[in-house]
Design a protein around this motif. Structure first.
Motif, PDB file in Angstrom:
ATOM      1  N   VAL A 189      56.479  42.917  36.714  1.00 45.71           N
ATOM      2  CA  VAL A 189      56.770  41.508  36.976  1.00 45.71           C
ATOM      3  C   VAL A 189      57.093  41.320  38.457  1.00 45.71           C
ATOM      4  CG1 VAL A 189      58.285  39.576  36.404  1.00 45.71           C
ATOM      5  CG2 VAL A 189      57.617  41.200  34.630  1.00 45.71           C
ATOM      6  N   ASN A 204      51.979  39.337  39.282  1.00 47.30           N
ATOM      7  CA  ASN A 204      52.373  40.391  38.355  1.00 47.30           C
ATOM      8  C   ASN A 204      51.217  41.391  38.315  1.00 47.30           C
ATOM      9  OD1 ASN A 204      54.648  38.814  37.738  1.00 47.30           O
ATOM     10  ND2 ASN A 204      53.564  37.774  36.068  1.00 47.30           N
ATOM     11  N   VAL A 244      56.321  36.985  29.474  1.00 46.10           N
ATOM     12  CA  VAL A 244      56.943  37.072  30.798  1.00 46.10           C
ATOM     13  C   VAL A 244      57.973  35.962  30.934  1.00 46.10           C
ATOM     14  CG1 VAL A 244      56.550  37.180  33.285  1.00 46.10           C
ATOM     15  CG2 VAL A 244      54.755  37.944  31.701  1.00 46.10           C
TER      16      VAL A 244
END
Length: 517
Positions: free
Chosen positions: A36, A53, A97
């Motif tokens: 991330v 990412n 995410v």
């Protein structure tokens, strides 16, 4: 390489980017890596590839290939953490995410690519006063035992870009502000509807009633009532232990259970957390990180819904000099006792300018001696392990399938670190790949008890939620010491069904499919 876009304004998210997730996204038998990343400030958008990412494919030879573009996972917004889970039970791990802004659900298409189904699934993130809340961590958990993975998201605090209050220590030396300068937020729980969509059930389950500053999240059925419970490490606010009441509602019981505060009576700077059995008594214990001068408390599960802090008796006072972010309870030397790992660094990047403390710290590993005590063996973990850096998140998994658990550690505004476990001993091991049939496909929430040929009994649980903003290998690992054969493996699947295997050879990755009668 992570990039949090640090600015002179000291925006709070700049110091908190941490997420790394391990998952075999292409089902070739080897764990891949999802990293991330942050975004530009003040736009909070990924304005260039340096903020993407990243997805790295495991080449099976100790190297990795960046497949971000091909997979379509560059992402949106300012990233914080990641959670991996197969929410539609199709056998392919999906990626969620969590961001400062809109969160993102990436559905695994099974062909090396992902599709953003956030809007279709309605999991973009909880709202408060019409604004999306800043999320930090997430966990996939089947809280109602219907065979579908639900989604819990920890939210941190009310924040707006470039509007952080001035925090000293001097007019010319701005610092990241103490969490108490920001308002608390509730956490978010989504129920999986089984048709690719989710419903926000935070209010109806009782989750939304409690406001804190959620950081790390971990799950376990701590009272063995058949329903998974959820622990949230809060930053300078009492922790939350959400006790699952039959898959319909949660009650917050941290205070009466003994895990809201440290033994001193203070709320700590809760960061990462793991929820696993450290003493092989069959009850999952809690261990979370904090910052220097606080220590990292170890809460022993005493049964009956009660925990007792064992930080000092366990010889963990050594953590008082440390600042920790991600962490994990993992058996690194395969001796049958789970050890402790912490990814370390101070929060303030300029702390050395106004104190004798250092910003960058080396990571630490604390060996479980099997007698309720731990020993700091970091100095014996190799030269690379001694290097200080602004470490943040850590995910655990066996990257090369050699039976030894490795660690992937994120470095704020630095390259990802892959700590390959090269421990040398004659200990044996097993890694269990659970495949749910009536239960969720990944078997998350399953409890496993094994008995070695020496009669030693151990316990572990299937989860990807470990530490701070990270997602670890869903496979269940056990060190077996001298046992070449496992006398018995008992899997208790979510929902309570039990399955037994006997006389299983050690030193293998074993797939266990749920038996449905």
């Amino acid at each position: 390489m992570s990039d949090s876009s640090p600015t002179p304004n000291k925006n709070q998210p700049e110091t908190m980017v941490a997420g790394v997730g391990l998952a075999d996204y292409d089902n070739d038998g080897y764990l891949d890596v999802f990293l991330v990343n942050g975004a530009a400030i003040p736009s909070l958008q990924k304005e260039s590839p340096k903020y993407w990412n990243r997805l790295y494919h495991n080449n099976h030879d100790g190297t990795f290939t960046d497949v971000t573009e091909k997979a379509g996972v560059a992402g949106i917004g300012y990233g914080m953490g990641v959670a991996v889970g197969d929410y539609d039970n199709d056998g392919w791990p999906d990626i969620y995410v969590v961001n400062v802004g809109k969160n993102q659900l990436l559905h695994n298409n099974g062909n090396g690519t992902f599709t953003d189904l956030t809007d279709k699934a309605s999991v973009g993130g909880g709202l408060l006063d019409g604004k999306k809340m800043w999320s930090v961590s997430a966990v996939w958990v089947d809280y109602n035992n219907d065979g579908l993975l639900d989604l819990f998201v920890s939210n941190y605090c009310k924040w707006e870009v470039n509007k952080d209050p001035y925090c000293g220590p001097t007019p010319k030396l701005r610092a990241y502000c103490h969490p108490n300068n920001y308002a608390n937020l509730p956490n978010t729980l989504y129920r999986n509807n089984g048709d690719g969509t989710f419903t926000d059930v935070s209010a109806e389950t009782g989750i939304a009633k409690y406001l804190g500053k959620g950081m790390g999240v971990a799950i376990a059925d701590y009272d063995h009532d058949g329903f998974i419970d959820i622990f949230v490490a809060n930053d300078n606010h009492p922790n939350f232990l959400f006790h699952n009441l039959g898959g319909k509602k949660f009650e917050e019981v941290a205070l009466e259970s003994g895990v809201a505060y440290a033994q001193s009576g203070s709320a700590l700077s809760g960061m990462g957390v793991d929820f696993k059995d450290v003493d092989n008594d069959g009850r999952p214990d809690l261990w979370h990180t904090a910052v220097e001068n606080e220590s990292f408390p170890l809460f022993h599960n005493a049964g009956g819904g009660q925990f007792v802090e064992q930080t000092l008796p366990a010889q963990l006072a050594v953590t008082r000099t440390m600042s920790g972010w991600g962490n994990g309870i993992v058996d690194f030397d395969n001796d049958g006792w789970k050890d402790l790992f912490v990814a370390r660094s101070n929060v303030l990047d300029n702390i050395a300018q106004f104190s004798n403390r250092k910003y960058e710290e080396p990571n630490s590993v604390l060996r479980n001696l099997g007698n309720g005590k731990f020993q700091d063996v970091s100095s014996q973990a190799g030269a690379d392990f001694q290097v200080a850096a602004p470490h943040r998140g850590v995910a655990f998994g066996d990257m090369d399938n050699d039976g030894r658990i490795d660690a992937m550690v994120t470095v704020l505004n630095g390259p990802l670190q892959y700590f390959h476990n090269i421990s040398k001993n004659n200990n044996h091991w097993t890694i269990l790949t659970l495949v749910g049939k009536r239960s969720n496909r990944m078997g998350l929430g399953a409890q496993v008890r094994i008995t070695g040929e020496d009669g030693k009994v151990q316990y572990n649980e299937a989860t990807t939620a470990v530490g701070y903003a990270c997602s670890s290998d869903s496979r269940v690992h056990f060190g077996l010491g001298g046992s070449r054969v496992i006398r018995e493996i008992e899997v208790t699947w979510p929902g309570g069904a039990r399955q037994l295997l006997r006389d299983v050879p050690a030193d293998q990755i074993l797939k266990i499919e749920e038996t449905v009668q």
